[in-house]
Motif scaffolding. Structure first.
Motif, PDB file in Angstrom:
ATOM      1  N   SER A 108       0.869  -1.209   0.048  1.00  0.00           N
ATOM      2  CA  SER A 108      -0.017  -0.091   0.116  1.00  0.00           C
ATOM      3  C   SER A 108       0.996   1.394   0.125  1.00  0.00           C
ATOM      4  N   ALA A 109       1.871   1.222   0.750  1.00  0.00           N
ATOM      5  CA  ALA A 109       2.781   2.285   0.758  1.00  0.00           C
ATOM      6  C   ALA A 109       3.398   2.515  -0.419  1.00  0.00           C
ATOM      7  N   GLN A 110       3.989   1.329  -1.047  1.00  0.00           N
ATOM      8  CA  GLN A 110       4.743   1.697  -2.485  1.00  0.00           C
ATOM      9  C   GLN A 110       3.462   2.255  -3.555  1.00  0.00           C
ATOM     10  N   GLN A 111       2.454   1.941  -3.327  1.00  0.00           N
ATOM     11  CA  GLN A 111       1.570   2.281  -4.312  1.00  0.00           C
ATOM     12  C   GLN A 111       1.026   3.720  -4.357  1.00  0.00           C
ATOM     13  N   GLN A 112       1.077   3.853  -3.021  1.00  0.00           N
ATOM     14  CA  GLN A 112       1.048   5.459  -2.695  1.00  0.00           C
ATOM     15  C   GLN A 112       2.333   6.315  -3.144  1.00  0.00           C
ATOM     16  N   ILE A 113       3.343   5.773  -2.990  1.00  0.00           N
ATOM     17  CA  ILE A 113       4.805   6.459  -3.467  1.00  0.00           C
ATOM     18  C   ILE A 113       4.618   6.350  -5.169  1.00  0.00           C
ATOM     19  N   TYR A 114       4.238   5.324  -5.712  1.00  0.00           N
ATOM     20  CA  TYR A 114       4.026   5.225  -7.070  1.00  0.00           C
ATOM     21  C   TYR A 114       2.824   6.538  -7.532  1.00  0.00           C
ATOM     22  N   SER A 115       1.910   6.517  -6.884  1.00  0.00           N
ATOM     23  CA  SER A 115       0.871   7.363  -7.517  1.00  0.00           C
ATOM     24  C   SER A 115       1.325   8.865  -7.263  1.00  0.00           C
ATOM     25  N   GLN A 116       2.213   9.252  -6.264  1.00  0.00           N
ATOM     26  CA  GLN A 116       2.836  10.492  -6.171  1.00  0.00           C
ATOM     27  C   GLN A 116       3.807  10.961  -7.060  1.00  0.00           C
ATOM     28  N   LEU A 117       4.642   9.824  -7.446  1.00  0.00           N
ATOM     29  CA  LEU A 117       5.655   9.950  -8.512  1.00  0.00           C
ATOM     30  C   LEU A 117       5.119  10.163  -9.684  1.00  0.00           C
ATOM     31  N   LYS A 118       3.862   9.527  -9.975  1.00  0.00           N
ATOM     32  CA  LYS A 118       3.246   9.706 -11.352  1.00  0.00           C
ATOM     33  C   LYS A 118       2.605  11.100 -11.764  1.00  0.00           C
ATOM     34  N   VAL A 119       2.058  11.654 -10.531  1.00  0.00           N
ATOM     35  CA  VAL A 119       1.719  12.884 -10.497  1.00  0.00           C
ATOM     36  C   VAL A 119       2.686  13.910 -10.708  1.00  0.00           C
TER      37      VAL A 119
END
Length: 341
Positions: free
Chosen positions: A254-265
């Motif tokens: 879940s933490a990695q998915q949040q990081i991935y979402s922030q990086l994509k933004v």
């Protein structure tokens, strides 16, 4: 009654001009013959130089392909240039090339310095074996750099911001390859220095996004493996431990998915910013194989040789006339005879 001095001077000038024309008419065959012979000689050597192969010709056709790049010297686009140059150890070297590293830095001046830098020069010499091509035997490294600087040139147009690189050689395809190779080297050097902060940030975001994505796939695979093992276990006492590990992995996922979402933004936002800003270094046109020579201008050469021969023949005519006048002057001849004794 004495004649007016002005009228007398005018008559003397008129007589002097008549004397000059008289000398030219007297030696007209010398002037016409020498000038005509020089013109014919120039035309003949031009034709011979065209007939011979480039390797054997004493006046071969040379071609100069050119590549063009757009270099942005706007300080807002290159705010990190000074710090990047200082941290990379190129501050003093860039200063020698006219690039200030303490504010007001010039990317165009830096590009000009890089073209003539030893790193780029040596890379071109080694890549295209110029030491052997130019038949350099004494001080090969220094001599090859000097030879390359004579044919590899760069220019920056301050009005348009276009930076151009050109190379002159008898082989147009070889010249094009050299120019395009230098362009790629300069672009790579700019990227290494991190002058364009947007491009540097874009590369870092891409790397981090890919790393985060790979980590998500790895965690999902581990969770799937653990969940499959729960259904296949034979020892019920180990189930709580496996479930705990699975829960921890899900939290990490879940933490990695949040990081991935922030990086994509951040990445998408950066792409919008880059689309609205001019990049520091942008290749407009790679060099093409030229179908028209850049030098020599044989027509101009023929004209120069003809005019030079004409002026030389005129000088010889006056020189011969002066010698004749001296021979006819007894006083001058007596002085020459007494000087010989």
């Amino acid at each position: 009654m004495d004649e007016n001095p002005t009228i007398q001077n005018a008559k003397e000038d008129e007589i002097s001009l008549i004397d000059l024309f008289a000398v030219l008419l007297k030696h007209k065959f010398l002037i016409i013959g020498l000038t005509g012979a020089a013109m014919i000689f120039a035309v003949v050597i031009s034709i011979i130089s065209l007939k011979l192969s480039p390797e054997k010709s004493f006046l071969p056709n040379k071609y100069t392909p050119k590549a063009q790049m757009l270099i942005n010297d706007d300080s807002s686009a290159t705010g990190g240039l000074s710090s990047m140059l200082s941290s990379s150890g190129l501050g003093s070297l860039a200063g020698l090339a006219g690039v200030s590293v303490s504010g007001g830095s010039s990317n165009s001046a830096l590009a000009g310095y890089l073209v003539n830098s030893n790193t780029i020069q040596d890379a071109v010499v080694d890549k295209f074996n110029l030491i052997e091509r130019y038949k350099i035997k004494k001080s090969p490294r220094a001599a090859s750099r000097e030879a390359l600087k004579k044919v590899l040139t760069s220019n920056f147009d301050t009005d348009t911001g276009v930076f151009s690189i050109s190379f002159t050689d008898t082989d147009p395809e070889f010249a094009r390859e050299v120019v395009n190779y230098v362009v790629d080297l300069i672009e790579a050097r700019f990227n290494e220095l991190g002058i364009d902060q947007n491009k540097l940030q874009e590369a870092n975001l891409k790397e981090n996004i890919q790393h985060s994505y790979d980590e998500i796939l790895s965690l999902q695979k581990r969770i799937q493996t653990l969940e499959q093992s729960v259904s296949n276990i034979y020892n019920p006492s180990s189930a709580p431990s496996i479930m705990l590990d699975s829960s921890l992995l899900k939290l990490e996922l879940s933490a990695q998915q949040q990081i991935y979402s922030q990086l994509k933004v951040q990445y998408e936002s950066l792409k919008v910013t880059m689309a609205s800003e001019q990049p520091v270094f942008q290749i407009l046109e790679y060099a093409e194989v030229p179908d028209r020579k850049s030098e020599p201008s044989r027509g101009k050469l023929c004209i120069i040789i003809t005019f030079a021969a004409f002026f030389l023949s005129v000088f010889l005519a006056f020189a011969l006339n002066a010698v004749e006048n001296i021979k006819k002057d007894p006083e001058a001849m007596s002085k020459l005879s007494s000087s010989k004794k």
